[in-house]
Design an enzyme around this catalytic site. Structure first.
Site, PDB file in Angstrom:
ATOM      1  N   ASP A   1      -0.192  -3.715   6.144  1.00 18.18           N
ATOM      2  CA  ASP A   1      -0.778  -3.263   7.410  1.00 18.18           C
ATOM      3  C   ASP A   1      -2.245  -3.667   7.526  1.00 18.18           C
ATOM      4  O   ASP A   1      -3.001  -3.073   8.302  1.00 18.18           O
ATOM      5  CB  ASP A   1      -0.677  -1.731   7.537  1.00 18.18           C
TER       6      ASP A   1
ATOM      7  N   HIS B   1       1.354   3.918   1.958  1.00 14.87           N
ATOM      8  CA  HIS B   1       1.834   4.713   3.105  1.00 14.87           C
ATOM      9  C   HIS B   1       3.348   4.872   3.077  1.00 14.87           C
ATOM     10  O   HIS B   1       4.080   3.961   2.698  1.00 14.87           O
ATOM     11  CB  HIS B   1       1.395   4.072   4.428  1.00 14.87           C
TER      12      HIS B   1
ATOM     13  N   ASP C   1       5.662   4.759   5.191  1.00 15.92           N
ATOM     14  CA  ASP C   1       6.541   3.810   5.887  1.00 15.92           C
ATOM     15  C   ASP C   1       6.590   2.462   5.171  1.00 15.92           C
ATOM     16  O   ASP C   1       7.120   1.488   5.696  1.00 15.92           O
ATOM     17  CB  ASP C   1       6.124   3.655   7.358  1.00 15.92           C
ATOM     18  N   HIS C   2       6.032   2.407   3.936  1.00 18.02           N
ATOM     19  CA  HIS C   2       6.141   1.204   3.112  1.00 18.02           C
ATOM     20  C   HIS C   2       6.757   1.506   1.750  1.00 18.02           C
ATOM     21  O   HIS C   2       7.198   0.599   1.053  1.00 18.02           O
ATOM     22  CB  HIS C   2       4.757   0.541   2.960  1.00 18.02           C
TER      23      HIS C   2
ATOM     24  N   HIS D   1       4.542  -4.663  10.325  1.00 18.09           N
ATOM     25  CA  HIS D   1       5.079  -4.076  11.565  1.00 18.09           C
ATOM     26  C   HIS D   1       5.251  -5.127  12.649  1.00 18.09           C
ATOM     27  O   HIS D   1       4.509  -6.112  12.695  1.00 18.09           O
ATOM     28  CB  HIS D   1       4.119  -3.002  12.112  1.00 18.09           C
TER      29      HIS D   1
ATOM     30  N   HIS E   1       0.846  -1.198   0.000  1.00 16.82           N
ATOM     31  CA  HIS E   1       0.000   0.000   0.000  1.00 16.82           C
ATOM     32  C   HIS E   1       0.877   1.241   0.000  1.00 16.82           C
ATOM     33  O   HIS E   1       2.088   1.144   0.148  1.00 16.82           O
ATOM     34  CB  HIS E   1      -0.994   0.003   1.170  1.00 16.82           C
TER      35      HIS E   1
ATOM     36  N   HIS F   1      -7.529  -0.799   5.465  1.00 15.73           N
ATOM     37  CA  HIS F   1      -6.462   0.057   6.023  1.00 15.73           C
ATOM     38  C   HIS F   1      -6.272   1.225   5.062  1.00 15.73           C
ATOM     39  O   HIS F   1      -6.262   2.388   5.466  1.00 15.73           O
ATOM     40  CB  HIS F   1      -5.185  -0.768   6.174  1.00 15.73           C
TER      41      HIS F   1
HETATM   42 FE    FE Z   1       2.803   0.843   8.128  1.00 19.28          FE
HETATM   43 ZN    ZN Z   2       0.018   1.604   6.411  1.00 19.65          ZN
END
Ligand code: FE
Ligand code: ZN
Length: 257
Positions: free
Chosen positions: A132, A56, A58-59, A170, A54, A113
């Site tokens: 996530d 985001h 942090d990915h 995570h 996805h 998400h």
């Molecule tokens: Fe994440």
């Molecule tokens: Zn995420």
């Protein structure tokens, strides 16, 4: 298919999917470039593809720098993430299949998400990369979907073969299990898993991958029929799966455990 876990940022995981014959690797969810490059070098691997669950940050945060080192490699993501994943070259639809690291992945669209969230399911290798959406003993926050949508996505993952290894985005397993125990204090599988996960974490290890069979036994978000969960949330046996999910997700958001 061998999988190398690459810890990134504070508690993110990227994954190198290794093609042993070609000495190449695909990277799933590169939050950052440096740890990914270091891990590939340590294992003598050339990165030849990027696969995102996805959009985001942090990915996908490491994609631009990875593309500077490996110009022109494919960047996979869901069709509706066009414009949200840097450098995306392939716009996948639900049910698409692709080759990554010499293995075959099927794309499962699992919105909730985010609207463009996908899982990469490697049936032959009994592995799934859930980003996530599904965490070990928990699930991601519902940023873009509704309870109907996200509980449907989780139910879809729950129907994969029980021996499937779950690689999530995570390291939240220990705190997720505290919430699981809060909802189902008398569930022996949860108590046993807490002991196991505490040992793994105090030895500094990752809890990933999990087994889907363990998720079905301990993850409250995959157990909407549990009477104990329904009781803990103040819901009757008549409540729908989406209602149970919505109440459980809200309770987790508010949980101080
Ligand atoms: Fe994440
Ligand atoms: Zn995420």
């Amino acid at each position: 298919m061998r999988v190398e876990i690459v810890p990134c940022l504070k508690d993110n995981y990227a994954y190198l999917l290794v093609d042993e014959t070609r000495r190449t690797a695909a990277i799933v969810d590169p939050s950052e470039e440096a740890p990914v490059t270091a891990a590939a070098a340590a294992h003598g691997l050339e990165i030849t593809a990027i696969a995102c669950t996805h959009h985001h940050w942090d990915h996908v945060g490491g994609i631009e720098d990875l593309l500077k080192r490996h110009p022109g490699i494919p960047v996979y993501g869901f069709v509706s993430d066009r414009g949200r994943i840097p450098g995306q070259t392939h716009f996948l639809e639900d049910g698409a299949t692709l080759e990554l690291a010499g293995a075959t992945a099927a794309i499962l669209h699992i919105p909730g998400h985010t609207l463009g969230a996908i899982a990469y399911h490697f049936a032959q290798d009994a592995a799934v990369f859930t980003g996530d959406t599904l965490f070990l003993s928990g699930c991601g926050r519902m940023f873009e979907g509704d309870p109907e949508m996200m509980s449907g996505s989780l139910a879809r993952l729950a129907r994969l073969p029980p021996d499937t290894r779950v690689y999530c985005g995570h390291e939240y397993t220990a705190s997720n299990l505290r919430f699981a125990r809060h909802l189902e204090p008398d569930e022996p599988a949860i108590a046993a898993r807490i002991v196991e996960v505490e040992a793994t974490r105090s030895a500094g290890g990752p809890t990933v991958p999990g087994r889907l069979s363990d998720e079905l036994a301990t993850n409250p978000f995959l157990r909407p029929q549990s009477k104990a969960i329904r009781r803990a949330l103040g819901l009757s046996d008549a409540a729908s799966v989406a209602e149970v999910f919505g109440a459980a997700r809200k309770a987790k958001d508010d949980f101080k455990g």
